[in-house]
Design an enzyme around this catalytic site. Structure first.
Site, PDB file in Angstrom:
ATOM      1  N   GLY A  41       0.818  -1.199   0.000  1.00 26.24           N
ATOM      2  CA  GLY A  41       0.000   0.000   0.000  1.00 26.24           C
ATOM      3  C   GLY A  41       0.854   1.252   0.000  1.00 26.24           C
ATOM      4  O   GLY A  41       2.034   1.217  -0.385  1.00 26.24           O
ATOM      5  N   CYS A  42       0.278   2.370   0.421  1.00 30.86           N
ATOM      6  CA  CYS A  42       1.019   3.636   0.466  1.00 30.86           C
ATOM      7  C   CYS A  42       2.307   3.453   1.253  1.00 30.86           C
ATOM      8  O   CYS A  42       2.288   2.993   2.394  1.00 30.86           O
ATOM      9  CB  CYS A  42       0.153   4.712   1.106  1.00 30.86           C
ATOM     10  SG  CYS A  42       1.012   6.285   1.329  1.00 30.86           S
ATOM     11  N   PHE A  43       3.409   3.847   0.658  1.00 28.30           N
ATOM     12  CA  PHE A  43       4.702   3.520   1.279  1.00 28.30           C
ATOM     13  C   PHE A  43       5.031   4.330   2.524  1.00 28.30           C
ATOM     14  O   PHE A  43       5.960   4.002   3.251  1.00 28.30           O
ATOM     15  CB  PHE A  43       5.851   3.586   0.280  1.00 28.30           C
ATOM     16  CG  PHE A  43       5.931   4.778  -0.646  1.00 28.30           C
ATOM     17  CD1 PHE A  43       5.461   6.038  -0.295  1.00 28.30           C
ATOM     18  CD2 PHE A  43       6.517   4.635  -1.904  1.00 28.30           C
ATOM     19  CE1 PHE A  43       5.559   7.117  -1.157  1.00 28.30           C
ATOM     20  CE2 PHE A  43       6.631   5.711  -2.781  1.00 28.30           C
ATOM     21  CZ  PHE A  43       6.150   6.944  -2.404  1.00 28.30           C
ATOM     22  N   TRP A  44       4.276   5.375   2.817  1.00 31.37           N
ATOM     23  CA  TRP A  44       4.588   6.184   4.003  1.00 31.37           C
ATOM     24  C   TRP A  44       4.484   5.363   5.284  1.00 31.37           C
ATOM     25  O   TRP A  44       5.407   5.315   6.087  1.00 31.37           O
ATOM     26  CB  TRP A  44       3.653   7.388   4.089  1.00 31.37           C
ATOM     27  CG  TRP A  44       3.784   8.391   2.990  1.00 31.37           C
ATOM     28  CD1 TRP A  44       4.871   8.587   2.170  1.00 31.37           C
ATOM     29  CD2 TRP A  44       2.798   9.340   2.584  1.00 31.37           C
ATOM     30  NE1 TRP A  44       4.608   9.605   1.281  1.00 31.37           N
ATOM     31  CE2 TRP A  44       3.356  10.082   1.509  1.00 31.37           C
ATOM     32  CE3 TRP A  44       1.519   9.638   3.023  1.00 31.37           C
ATOM     33  CZ2 TRP A  44       2.636  11.112   0.879  1.00 31.37           C
ATOM     34  CZ3 TRP A  44       0.808  10.659   2.395  1.00 31.37           C
ATOM     35  CH2 TRP A  44       1.382  11.382   1.328  1.00 31.37           C
TER      36      TRP A  44
END
Length: 200
Positions: A41-44
Site C-alpha cells: 500500500g502507500c509507502f509512508w
C-alpha cells in the site's frame, strides 16, 4: 518525452531504458548488510513500520516492478508505468532475520485486497514481496503459505524477484517521521508500538 516513448516505444534508446527498468535491482548493499523489498500500500506507513524493526539500518521508499525508466510519482499514480510503491529495507542479518521483516509486512496491511489498501486504490498499492536471494524467496513462499492457513480469503500478494529500484522524490522519504501532512512527527524508535497514522 511522451509516455509512449518513456515506456520504450519508438526508439532504441527508449527500449534500452525499458530494459533497465525491468532488470534486477543490482545496487549492492553495504558490507554486512542485506536488502529486502516490500509493497503493502502507500509507502509512508509501510516505511515507518520497518523503521521500527530492530536490526533495520536504513529504509528508502520508491518505485519498482514497472516498465518505465526513472518514473515520477505522477507517472506511477497514472497506472501507466506498472510500478508498485515499495520500501527497500536495509538490514543487518546478525540482528534482524528476514522472517522478522515478513512479520512486519503481513502485520502492516491486508494481503487479500487486489490493488487496494483502505481508501488507496490503484495498481501501485498492490501487495508484493520482492526477493533478492533464493533464501528470501523460499522464506516468503513458506510465510505466505502459513498466513493463508489462518485467513478465510485468498492472499493476493505477488512474490517476485526484486527489480530496479527507483528512489521516490525526497519529500516522500521518512515522510511520517518528519511529521506527515499535519506536522506531527511519529516515532521511529525500535520496537515502538504506537499506532501509525497513515497520513500523519
Amino acid at each position: 518525452m511522451n509516455i509512449l516513448g518513456k515506456l520504450g516505444f519508438g526508439s532504441p534508446k527508449a527500449a534500452t531504458a525499458q530494459a533497465e527498468a525491468t532488470g534486477p535491482d543490482d545496487h549492492p548493499p553495504p558490507a554486512g548488510q542485506q536488502f529486502a523489498q516490500f509493497g503493502a500500500g502507500c509507502f509512508w506507513g509501510v516505511e515507518l513500520a520497518f523503521q521500527r524493526v530492530p536490526g533495520v539500518t536504513k529504509t528508502e521508499v520508491g518505485y519498482s516492478q514497472g516498465t518505465l525508466h526513472n518514473p515520477s510519482y505522477n507517472d506511477v499514480c497514472s497506472g501507466m508505468s506498472g510500478h508498485a510503491e515499495v520500501v527497500r529495507v536495509q538490514y543487518d542479518p546478525q540482528e534482524c532475520t528476514y522472517e522478522s521483516l515478513l512479520d512486519a509486512f503481513w502485520g502492516r496491511h491486508d494481503p487479500t485486497t487486489v490493488n487496494r489498501q483502505g481508501n488507496d486504490v490503484g495498481t501501485q498499492y498492490r501487495s508484493g514481496i520482492y526477493f533478492y536471494t533464493p533464501e528470501q524467496e523460499k522464506a516468503a513462499l513458506e510465510s505466505l503459505e502459513q498466513h493463508q492457513k489462518v485467513l478465510n480469503k485468498k492472499i493476493v500478494t505477488e512474490i517476485l524477484p526484486a527489480k530496479k529500484f527507483y528512489m521516490a522524490e525526497d519529500y516522500h522519504q521518512q515522510y511520517l517521521a518528519k511529521g506527515g501532512r499535519y506536522g506531527d512527527k511519529q516515532s521511529t524508535a525500535k520496537g515502538c508500538n504506537d499506532p501509525i497514522r497513515c497520513y500523519g
